[in-house]
Scaffold this motif. Structure first.
Motif, PDB file in Angstrom:
ATOM      1  N   ILE A 180      -9.283 -37.684  60.408  1.00  0.00           N
ATOM      2  CA  ILE A 180     -10.323 -36.763  59.942  1.00  0.00           C
ATOM      3  C   ILE A 180      -9.940 -36.247  58.561  1.00  0.00           C
ATOM      4  N   SER A 181      -8.668 -35.919  58.362  1.00  0.00           N
ATOM      5  CA  SER A 181      -8.197 -35.529  57.035  1.00  0.00           C
ATOM      6  C   SER A 181      -8.229 -36.712  56.070  1.00  0.00           C
ATOM      7  N   HIS A 182      -7.960 -37.898  56.571  1.00  0.00           N
ATOM      8  CA  HIS A 182      -8.037 -39.119  55.758  1.00  0.00           C
ATOM      9  C   HIS A 182      -9.441 -39.290  55.196  1.00  0.00           C
ATOM     10  N   GLY A 183     -10.461 -38.912  55.995  1.00  0.00           N
ATOM     11  CA  GLY A 183     -11.841 -38.985  55.512  1.00  0.00           C
ATOM     12  C   GLY A 183     -12.790 -39.737  56.405  1.00  0.00           C
ATOM     13  N   SER A 184     -12.334 -40.146  57.575  1.00  0.00           N
ATOM     14  CA  SER A 184     -13.130 -41.023  58.422  1.00  0.00           C
ATOM     15  C   SER A 184     -14.579 -40.568  58.552  1.00  0.00           C
ATOM     16  N   ASP A 185     -15.493 -41.450  58.095  1.00  0.00           N
ATOM     17  CA  ASP A 185     -16.947 -41.309  58.173  1.00  0.00           C
ATOM     18  C   ASP A 185     -17.533 -40.291  57.199  1.00  0.00           C
ATOM     19  N   ALA A 186     -16.739 -39.835  56.224  1.00  0.00           N
ATOM     20  CA  ALA A 186     -17.306 -39.036  55.132  1.00  0.00           C
ATOM     21  C   ALA A 186     -18.163 -39.940  54.246  1.00  0.00           C
ATOM     22  N   ALA A 187     -19.029 -39.329  53.438  1.00  0.00           N
ATOM     23  CA  ALA A 187     -19.958 -40.102  52.625  1.00  0.00           C
ATOM     24  C   ALA A 187     -19.279 -40.750  51.423  1.00  0.00           C
ATOM     25  N   SER A 188     -18.215 -40.135  50.909  1.00  0.00           N
ATOM     26  CA  SER A 188     -17.592 -40.630  49.688  1.00  0.00           C
ATOM     27  C   SER A 188     -16.234 -39.958  49.528  1.00  0.00           C
ATOM     28  N   LEU A 226     -14.725 -38.896  68.487  1.00  0.00           N
ATOM     29  CA  LEU A 226     -13.465 -38.512  67.847  1.00  0.00           C
ATOM     30  C   LEU A 226     -13.644 -38.017  66.414  1.00  0.00           C
ATOM     31  N   HIS A 227     -14.543 -38.649  65.656  1.00  0.00           N
ATOM     32  CA  HIS A 227     -14.595 -38.421  64.217  1.00  0.00           C
ATOM     33  C   HIS A 227     -15.897 -37.750  63.799  1.00  0.00           C
ATOM     34  N   PRO A 228     -15.839 -36.831  62.840  1.00  0.00           N
ATOM     35  CA  PRO A 228     -17.051 -36.174  62.359  1.00  0.00           C
ATOM     36  C   PRO A 228     -17.845 -37.063  61.411  1.00  0.00           C
ATOM     37  N   ASP A 229     -19.140 -36.749  61.275  1.00  0.00           N
ATOM     38  CA  ASP A 229     -19.963 -37.462  60.303  1.00  0.00           C
ATOM     39  C   ASP A 229     -19.910 -36.737  58.963  1.00  0.00           C
ATOM     40  N   ALA A 230     -20.714 -37.212  58.006  1.00  0.00           N
ATOM     41  CA  ALA A 230     -20.656 -36.674  56.651  1.00  0.00           C
ATOM     42  C   ALA A 230     -21.027 -35.190  56.610  1.00  0.00           C
ATOM     43  N   ALA A 231     -22.059 -34.796  57.362  1.00  0.00           N
ATOM     44  CA  ALA A 231     -22.472 -33.392  57.367  1.00  0.00           C
ATOM     45  C   ALA A 231     -21.374 -32.501  57.935  1.00  0.00           C
ATOM     46  N   THR A 232     -20.664 -32.994  58.926  1.00  0.00           N
ATOM     47  CA  THR A 232     -19.600 -32.202  59.541  1.00  0.00           C
ATOM     48  C   THR A 232     -18.391 -32.100  58.620  1.00  0.00           C
ATOM     49  N   HIS A 233     -18.100 -33.160  57.856  1.00  0.00           N
ATOM     50  CA  HIS A 233     -17.041 -33.055  56.849  1.00  0.00           C
ATOM     51  C   HIS A 233     -17.348 -31.915  55.884  1.00  0.00           C
ATOM     52  N   ARG A 234     -18.587 -31.817  55.451  1.00  0.00           N
ATOM     53  CA  ARG A 234     -18.952 -30.737  54.526  1.00  0.00           C
ATOM     54  C   ARG A 234     -18.745 -29.381  55.185  1.00  0.00           C
ATOM     55  N   ARG A 235     -19.143 -29.247  56.430  1.00  0.00           N
ATOM     56  CA  ARG A 235     -18.989 -27.965  57.122  1.00  0.00           C
ATOM     57  C   ARG A 235     -17.505 -27.601  57.257  1.00  0.00           C
ATOM     58  N   ILE A 236     -16.687 -28.572  57.666  1.00  0.00           N
ATOM     59  CA  ILE A 236     -15.261 -28.310  57.828  1.00  0.00           C
ATOM     60  C   ILE A 236     -14.634 -27.936  56.484  1.00  0.00           C
TER      61      ILE A 236
END
Length: 407
Positions: A194-202, A377-387
């Motif tokens: 998740i810190s690595h970036g899994s499933d973030a948009a960019s 297990l992994h968040p999507d792009a919107a959840t990365h932004r929230r976190i």
């Protein structure tokens, strides 16, 4: 060096071929990498030093640390056109649709000014049912950005967080020089996929990159997919890396891998923190427990992939342990959170700059109801932004562990 031929298709109209300058890749142009490996073609950034890589034969870790999450080229220039030749290695899975291409983000004076992907490259084809993998070679590709403002500016090219990226050539239509960091503090973060970036948009929208931008700090991201397993070599690498702020996000992969029991977990955490403190005895150190992950809250690992919808591109995971096994010391996320909170409280009596953050403050039950984890297990792009936004508030906000201190 004027080495670009006139007849190359796609040459930016803002520059004639004779105006191109080729700049070698040097450490002062790259941020976020702990090691640069010189290759036959160019430079391969690593997020763990060579001596640390030599202490672990795990192929997944070797892949993860070579995927340049948080690594970026940073330079000052008047150039209106930039080209980067790169050889990517993209993951693919047998029986599944192709995965999206990795993304390059271009920032001009801190603002997003372009986003694209590279063509060609190698493909690492993996068969998740057998564990086998095969690399299919491909050609070097080129990332092009043009139409940049004709003035002196700071340019950042953030590399894809999910593709091994060998840098081959950097061309610009004006000379470049290293850009100063503006005296910003350096934040060193370690975590899992998740810190690595899994499933973030960019690359600039992984949660650590977002939090770093909001906090006004320089990021070195040691988020390592499939890892964050309290490896001693990672602690030593963090000990030896210059930093003003450090955070470690620990837990989910210890459960996923069913790697250790409670008896080993506590001493391993103490050892990890002790090692970091050898090199950074007084700077703010934030220990972050796992975000909510319902399949593992009270059910031990190991985690296993569910191949039922793989052909449609939907890979999901499930917990295979038995909740009753917690009594014998198997780890669950709730057990890990409680133990981390206890250990930090114990150590904080002698370490006023050690802090704890419950990961459910970044993503908890209400968030899961609104933005569920697509693969469990992994968040999507919107959840990365929230976190990322929440971490910025909870870590960098006034009165928080990473807040600016008065002299």
């Amino acid at each position: 060096m004027n080495d670009r031929p006139d007849d190359v298709p796609g040459a930016p109209t803002a520059a004639r071929a004779t105006d191109w300058t080729t700049t070698p890749f040097t450490a002062d142009l790259l941020r976020g990498a702990l090691d640069l490996e010189r290759t036959e073609r160019g430079v391969l950034p690593h997020r763990l030093p060579a001596w640390a890589r030599a202490q672990c034969a795990d192929g997944h870790l070797a892949m993860a640390e070579t995927q340049p999450s948080g690594v970026r080229l940073v330079f000052r220039t008047r150039a209106t056109a930039v080209e980067l030749d790169a050889l990517r290695t993209k993951n693919a899975y047998q029986g599944a649709p192709p995965r999206p291409d990795g993304v390059y983000d271009l920032l001009v004076d801190g603002q997003l000014a372009g986003r694209t992907s590279v063509t060609g490259g190698n493909v690492l084809m993996m068969d998740m049912t057998t564990g086998s993998a095969e690399t299919r070679p491909g050609p070097v590709g080129t990332v092009r950005f043009s139409g940049l403002p004709d003035r002196v500016k700071d340019v950042e090219i953030w590399l894809p967080y999910n593709e091994i990226t060998e840098l081959v050539a950097l061309r610009t239509d004006a000379p470049v020089e290293p850009a100063p960091d503006g005296g910003r503090r350096h934040w060193l973060h370690h975590g899992s996929s998740i810190s690595h970036g899994s499933d973030a948009a960019s690359p600039t929208t992984t949660w650590p990159a977002l939090a770093a931008a909001l906090g006004g700090v320089e990021l070195t991201n040691l988020g390592l997919s499939g890892s964050a397993l309290l490896d001693p070599f990672t602690a030593r690498a963090m000990r030896d890396t210059p930093a003003d702020l450090i955070s470690v996000k620990i837990g989910i992969n210890l459960v996923n891998a069913d790697l250790m029991r409670l008896r080993a977990f506590g001493p391993a955490v103490h050892g990890f923190l002790d090692t970091i403190r050898e090199g950074h005895p007084t700077i703010p150190l934030l220990v972050v427990s796992p975000i909510l992950c319902p399949i593992h809250e009270d059910t031990p690992g190991p985690a296993a992939p569910d191949f039922g919808n793989l052909s449609t591109g939907k890979l999901q995971f499930r917990a295979t342990g038995d909740p009753a096994e917690g009594a014998s010391g198997k780890l669950t996320l709730n057990v890990i959170r409680d133990e981390l909170a206890r250990l930090v409280k114990q150590r904080a009596g002698d370490d006023a700059n050690l802090h704890f953050l419950d990961g459910r403050e970044l993503y908890g039950e209400a968030d899961f109801a609104e933005l569920p984890l697509p693969d469990q297990l992994h968040p999507d792009a919107a959840t990365h932004r929230r976190i990322g936004e929440r971490f910025a508030e909870l870590a960098f906000g006034e009165g928080r562990p990473f807040a600016l201190r008065g002299d």
